[in-house]
Design a protein around this motif. Sequence first.
Motif, short mmCIF file in Angstrom:
data_model
loop_
_atom_site.label_atom_id
_atom_site.label_comp_id
_atom_site.label_asym_id
_atom_site.label_seq_id
_atom_site.Cartn_x
_atom_site.Cartn_y
_atom_site.Cartn_z
N ASP A 164 -5.70 -1.65 -4.69
CA ASP A 164 -5.24 -2.10 -3.84
C ASP A 164 -5.92 -3.09 -3.00
N GLU A 165 -5.77 -4.58 -3.57
CA GLU A 165 -6.51 -5.62 -3.11
C GLU A 165 -7.96 -5.31 -3.35
N THR A 209 0.83 -1.15 -0.09
CA THR A 209 -0.04 -0.05 0.11
C THR A 209 1.05 1.38 -0.11
#
Lengths: 414, 231
Positions: free
Chosen positions: B165-166, B46
Amino acid sequence: MSLWKVAWRSIQQRLFVSALTVLSMGLGVALVVAVLVVYGVVSQSFHRGGEGYDLIVGAKGGREQLVLNTVFYLSQPVGNIPYSYFEELTIGKFAPAVEAAIPVCMGHNYQGFRVVGTVPEMFTELKYRGDKSYEFAAGKNFQVENHFEGVLGSVAAARTKLHVGEPFKAVHGSGIGGHTHKQPFTVVGILKPTGTPVDRAVFVNMYGFHDIHRAEAIISGDREGNADHDRIKEITAALVCTNSAAETDVIKRAINRDKVAQAVSPVRVIADLFEGIVGKLQWILLGMGILTTVVAGIGIMVSIYNSMSDRRHEIAVMRALGASRTTVMLVIMMESVLLALMGGALGLLIGHGAIWLCSPWIAEQTGVIVGLLQFQLIELILVPGLIILAAAVGYLPAMAAYRTDVSQSLITTP
Amino acid sequence: MLLLKDLVKTFTQPDGSILPVLDIPEYRVEAGEQVALVGQSGCGKTTLLHMIAGIGRPDSGKVRIDDWDITLMPEAEVDRFRADRIGYVFQTFNLLAGFSALENVLLSMRFAHGRPDRARARHLLDRVGMSHRTTHRPAQLSVGEKQRVAVARALANKPQLLLADEPTANVDAGHQQQILDLIRGTCEEENVALIMVTHSDEVARQFQRVDHLNEFNRSAVGYVQVGNKRI
Ligand SMILES: Nc1ncnc2c1ncn2[C@@H]1O[C@H](COP(=O)(O)OP(=O)(O)O)[C@@H](O)[C@H]1O
Ligand SMILES: [Mg+2]
């Protein structure tokens, strides 16, 4: 989608708190508005009274006392001036400069309303509130040859429930409980509302007054009353219209030099009286209203600031979408401005609404009719004033938004 | 298209010690390329995306996107740059709660250049299969639907690079593939480069290029030196 809308949405998000904030701001503004409007009303009703003539000529003494008595029919009675001096205004040395001089005699009342002895010209030669002519709602003006006729101001008529054709008896003094004269007067006319103190008075033929006193003096064997019975000896004051402003000054100075009487400009005395009494009060009330508004402003600050911890994440998201620090700061400022302006609008509504609801009462008390949308010019400062206040109280939370650490706020889940 | 050079990022921890998170000698992604970025939790994925997006600043090093080094730009310019050229899809969607699906997309446009393109916003929502939910607020949408709106929002300003991000981690299993296909499909259609952080082997397996952060980040605990450059 404008930033205003963004600000508006975040207000909507916290509807309850926002509504409370707006309400408290509204009450503060309502107080300010009410003070301003009431001040305007009082000021108007105060100033109107003396607008129909240029000078009041009466007994030497306090000028305020004379004005309160002859314009507002208030305060303790003042002394009299000789009728002969009055004649200087009508046929004597001042006559050329005088357009009209109306005698008034005080000292009686009917059910608490001042009974004013005068001449019919009071309602024909004099104007009120500048250039308005007196009109009759019922009946007509009294006649100089009918000594026991009288006319009533609109409020006096409504309160005493007297109608055209009905008799009434004047009571000696300015309150109830004085000696009641046996000779009644007959109502011949009722004036239309003027919005001046005239509405709250009863007018009778000055000669009728004189007759009553003479008659009663004869009965009681008063030698003086007996002595000079067909001439009026004295009056309380004269309401004078002059030919020009310059003449006003000349006559005024000349009269004030004489030992017999004083001449005052009602408009000036009223302005002084008003400033002295009502003016100071207004500043106190206005100060309280402004204080309330500022406190409400601080309420806005607290409510936005409290929400900042919940919103840090949302602000970070906006920043991640590309909003600049300045943008998120502006949104908070706008939110503060919106809350303040909504509070202002609510305050205007409450303030004017309340005054409007009271307007029948105000009209009766003062003769000033306030409309729902009767704004005072000074209320315009509310808009920039509130925006400045909002900017000031919005600054702190806006800076918190400005300083939000985007990266960190995004990592912590909401 | 994207070039990271000697990128170093550390965090100062509450106790005052320095936590090195990223130390990346070089990292590239080409225009239109799709990359899966994997690595264990807490390894700095991140943080890396934040550096690329200019949401955070590296301690040193370059972040070049096309010909611009965003580490040299003043912050306000980085914000504008990000709005114009970088789309971001979050694990937790991060839709703005007060706004409808359509407004969320429009808002993203507003932050970029001020002029929302309604037609494009509707087109994107249509593309992610949300044209029947445009006026719904996030709270009225399922998680899968939220992420679909978030994808449309990320693409609103025609970015050159999409950082995800995911994006499927919080979506129910039944819809993960759908979201994945949507992101990859739209990126391909609009020739957007994609870096997708994922924990899921199943997701990573579908990418031609899979980068392990530990393999090019010298700060990583499990850093395995692949080249022979070592300072
Ligand atoms: N603002 C911060 N301050 C201090 N430490 C941070 C901060 N942000 C992230 N970290 C730390 O940096 C490391 C990498 O975090 P992150 O990039 O979120 O990992 P990942 O996304 O790979 O799970 C973690 O150990 C995390 O605790
Ligand atoms: Mg992470």
